[in-house]
Design a protein around this motif. Structure first.
Motif, PDB file in Angstrom:
ATOM      1  N   VAL A   1      10.576 -47.631  17.676  1.00 39.86           N
ATOM      2  CA  VAL A   1      10.513 -48.812  16.803  1.00 39.86           C
ATOM      3  C   VAL A   1      11.723 -48.835  15.870  1.00 39.86           C
ATOM      4  N   LEU A   2      12.048 -47.706  15.298  1.00 36.51           N
ATOM      5  CA  LEU A   2      13.194 -47.629  14.394  1.00 36.51           C
ATOM      6  C   LEU A   2      14.501 -47.895  15.141  1.00 36.51           C
ATOM      7  N   ALA A   3      14.652 -47.325  16.328  1.00 31.36           N
ATOM      8  CA  ALA A   3      15.874 -47.511  17.114  1.00 31.36           C
ATOM      9  C   ALA A   3      16.062 -48.967  17.529  1.00 31.36           C
ATOM     10  N   GLU A   4      14.971 -49.674  17.754  1.00 32.56           N
ATOM     11  CA  GLU A   4      15.040 -51.079  18.166  1.00 32.56           C
ATOM     12  C   GLU A   4      15.247 -52.034  16.994  1.00 32.56           C
ATOM     13  N   ALA A   5      15.062 -51.560  15.778  1.00 29.75           N
ATOM     14  CA  ALA A   5      15.145 -52.431  14.596  1.00 29.75           C
ATOM     15  C   ALA A   5      16.580 -52.903  14.379  1.00 29.75           C
ATOM     16  N   ASP A   6      16.740 -54.202  14.238  1.00 32.15           N
ATOM     17  CA  ASP A   6      18.054 -54.756  13.901  1.00 32.15           C
ATOM     18  C   ASP A   6      18.034 -55.355  12.496  1.00 32.15           C
ATOM     19  N   ASP A   7      17.010 -54.981  11.743  1.00 33.03           N
ATOM     20  CA  ASP A   7      16.882 -55.429  10.359  1.00 33.03           C
ATOM     21  C   ASP A   7      16.815 -54.192   9.467  1.00 33.03           C
ATOM     22  N   HIS A   8      16.287 -54.325   8.296  1.00 30.13           N
ATOM     23  CA  HIS A   8      16.157 -53.222   7.347  1.00 30.13           C
ATOM     24  C   HIS A   8      14.672 -53.035   7.038  1.00 30.13           C
ATOM     25  N   PRO A   9      13.912 -52.467   7.993  1.00 31.97           N
ATOM     26  CA  PRO A   9      12.462 -52.382   7.791  1.00 31.97           C
ATOM     27  C   PRO A   9      12.074 -51.317   6.775  1.00 31.97           C
ATOM     28  N   ASP A  10      10.966 -51.558   6.105  1.00 30.91           N
ATOM     29  CA  ASP A  10      10.393 -50.525   5.247  1.00 30.91           C
ATOM     30  C   ASP A  10       9.369 -49.744   6.074  1.00 30.91           C
ATOM     31  N   ALA A  11       8.811 -48.704   5.503  1.00 30.40           N
ATOM     32  CA  ALA A  11       7.875 -47.855   6.249  1.00 30.40           C
ATOM     33  C   ALA A  11       6.648 -48.635   6.713  1.00 30.40           C
TER      34      ALA A  11
ATOM     35  N   GLU B   1      17.903 -48.014   7.593  1.00 25.02           N
ATOM     36  CA  GLU B   1      18.785 -48.446   8.669  1.00 25.02           C
ATOM     37  C   GLU B   1      19.413 -47.211   9.299  1.00 25.02           C
ATOM     38  N   HIS B   2      19.930 -47.387  10.498  1.00 33.11           N
ATOM     39  CA  HIS B   2      20.540 -46.289  11.246  1.00 33.11           C
ATOM     40  C   HIS B   2      21.801 -45.821  10.535  1.00 33.11           C
ATOM     41  N   ALA B   3      21.987 -44.531  10.458  1.00 29.46           N
ATOM     42  CA  ALA B   3      23.153 -43.970   9.765  1.00 29.46           C
ATOM     43  C   ALA B   3      24.404 -44.005  10.627  1.00 29.46           C
ATOM     44  N   ASP B   4      24.268 -44.302  11.918  1.00 31.36           N
ATOM     45  CA  ASP B   4      25.428 -44.271  12.812  1.00 31.36           C
ATOM     46  C   ASP B   4      26.191 -45.595  12.867  1.00 31.36           C
ATOM     47  N   GLN B   5      25.909 -46.496  11.973  1.00 33.36           N
ATOM     48  CA  GLN B   5      26.600 -47.784  11.947  1.00 33.36           C
ATOM     49  C   GLN B   5      27.938 -47.660  11.221  1.00 33.36           C
ATOM     50  N   ALA B   6      28.839 -48.570  11.546  1.00 34.53           N
ATOM     51  CA  ALA B   6      30.105 -48.639  10.817  1.00 34.53           C
ATOM     52  C   ALA B   6      29.805 -49.008   9.363  1.00 34.53           C
TER      53      ALA B   6
ATOM     54  N   MET C   1      10.008 -40.626   8.506  1.00 38.64           N
ATOM     55  CA  MET C   1      11.160 -41.276   7.871  1.00 38.64           C
ATOM     56  C   MET C   1      11.832 -40.325   6.887  1.00 38.64           C
ATOM     57  N   LYS C   2      11.033 -39.562   6.149  1.00 35.11           N
ATOM     58  CA  LYS C   2      11.584 -38.609   5.180  1.00 35.11           C
ATOM     59  C   LYS C   2      12.431 -37.545   5.876  1.00 35.11           C
ATOM     60  N   VAL C   3      11.940 -37.030   6.984  1.00 31.65           N
ATOM     61  CA  VAL C   3      12.703 -36.011   7.718  1.00 31.65           C
ATOM     62  C   VAL C   3      13.990 -36.616   8.280  1.00 31.65           C
ATOM     63  N   LEU C   4      13.908 -37.804   8.861  1.00 27.84           N
ATOM     64  CA  LEU C   4      15.108 -38.447   9.409  1.00 27.84           C
ATOM     65  C   LEU C   4      16.140 -38.711   8.311  1.00 27.84           C
ATOM     66  N   GLU C   5      15.664 -39.086   7.140  1.00 31.84           N
ATOM     67  CA  GLU C   5      16.578 -39.305   6.012  1.00 31.84           C
ATOM     68  C   GLU C   5      17.219 -37.990   5.576  1.00 31.84           C
ATOM     69  N   THR C   6      16.414 -36.949   5.441  1.00 31.06           N
ATOM     70  CA  THR C   6      16.919 -35.635   5.036  1.00 31.06           C
ATOM     71  C   THR C   6      17.945 -35.110   6.034  1.00 31.06           C
TER      72      THR C   6
ATOM     73  N   ALA D   1      19.982 -38.921   9.692  1.00 35.48           N
ATOM     74  CA  ALA D   1      19.926 -39.817  10.840  1.00 35.48           C
ATOM     75  C   ALA D   1      19.725 -41.277  10.428  1.00 35.48           C
ATOM     76  N   ILE D   2      19.105 -41.483   9.268  1.00 36.34           N
ATOM     77  CA  ILE D   2      18.905 -42.832   8.736  1.00 36.34           C
ATOM     78  C   ILE D   2      19.324 -42.847   7.275  1.00 36.34           C
ATOM     79  N   GLU D   3      19.572 -44.036   6.789  1.00 36.86           N
ATOM     80  CA  GLU D   3      19.870 -44.218   5.368  1.00 36.86           C
ATOM     81  C   GLU D   3      18.749 -45.020   4.744  1.00 36.86           C
ATOM     82  N   ARG D   4      18.372 -44.602   3.554  1.00 38.50           N
ATOM     83  CA  ARG D   4      17.341 -45.323   2.803  1.00 38.50           C
ATOM     84  C   ARG D   4      18.033 -46.169   1.749  1.00 38.50           C
TER      85      ARG D   4
END
Length: 151
Positions: free
Chosen positions: A32-42, A87-92, A65-70, A73-76
């Motif tokens: 679900v997170l990988a498919e998100a093209d928006d800025h979803p909350d938990a 959102e995904h941390a691998d974006q430009a 989400m907390k582990v991915l942020e730590t 892999a994602i930015e909060r």
């Protein structure tokens, strides 16, 4: 689909590095997170995943989400509405314009802004290591050339 699958694999790797067991529910959250093209909350991630697995708990989403942020892999983002969005941390690198009436989050990049920030920092004797720029505004009319994402 290849990009989404690659993101899911990268997210799985981060969870394994953190010592978490890879369950079907976590895989669903990652998809679900990988498919998100928006800025979803938990809660939004939970709602999207819950549609596929009604045994999923909101606490599992928050922990994941907390582990991915730590793990980086994602930015909060904690925009002014007080809700943490991801959102995904691998974006430009990009900045955000938040519509204060609708909550819409618009991503944009501006070489002029980046150059100005670097000049200001240098004038003050600094080199920019990282930054975030969040602009809050109200829509006037239809400007051209922007990527819209709904939060």
């Amino acid at each position: 689909m290849k990009g989404i699958d690659h993101r899911v694999e990268a997210f799985e790797l981060q969870l394994r590095k953190a010592g978490l067991r890879m369950t079907q529910q976590r895989r669903l959250i990652l998809r679900v997170l990988a498919e998100a093209d928006d800025h979803p909350d938990a809660k939004c991630i939970f709602t999207r995943a819950f549609a596929h697995d009604p045994t999923l708990s909101l606490s599992t989403v928050y922990r994941t989400m907390k582990v991915l942020e730590t793990q980086g892999a994602i930015e909060r983002h904690a925009f002014e509405d007080g809700v943490s969005r991801y959102e995904h941390a691998d974006q430009a690198h990009h900045d955000h314009l938040i519509d204060i009436d609708s909550g819409e989050v618009i991503e944009f990049s501006s070489p002029e802004i980046e150059e100005l920030q670097a000049k200001i920092a240098a004038k003050l004797g600094y080199e920019i290591v990282r930054h975030r720029l969040e602009l809050y505004g109200r829509k006037l009319d239809k400007p051209a050339g922007r990527k819209r994402t709904q939060s």
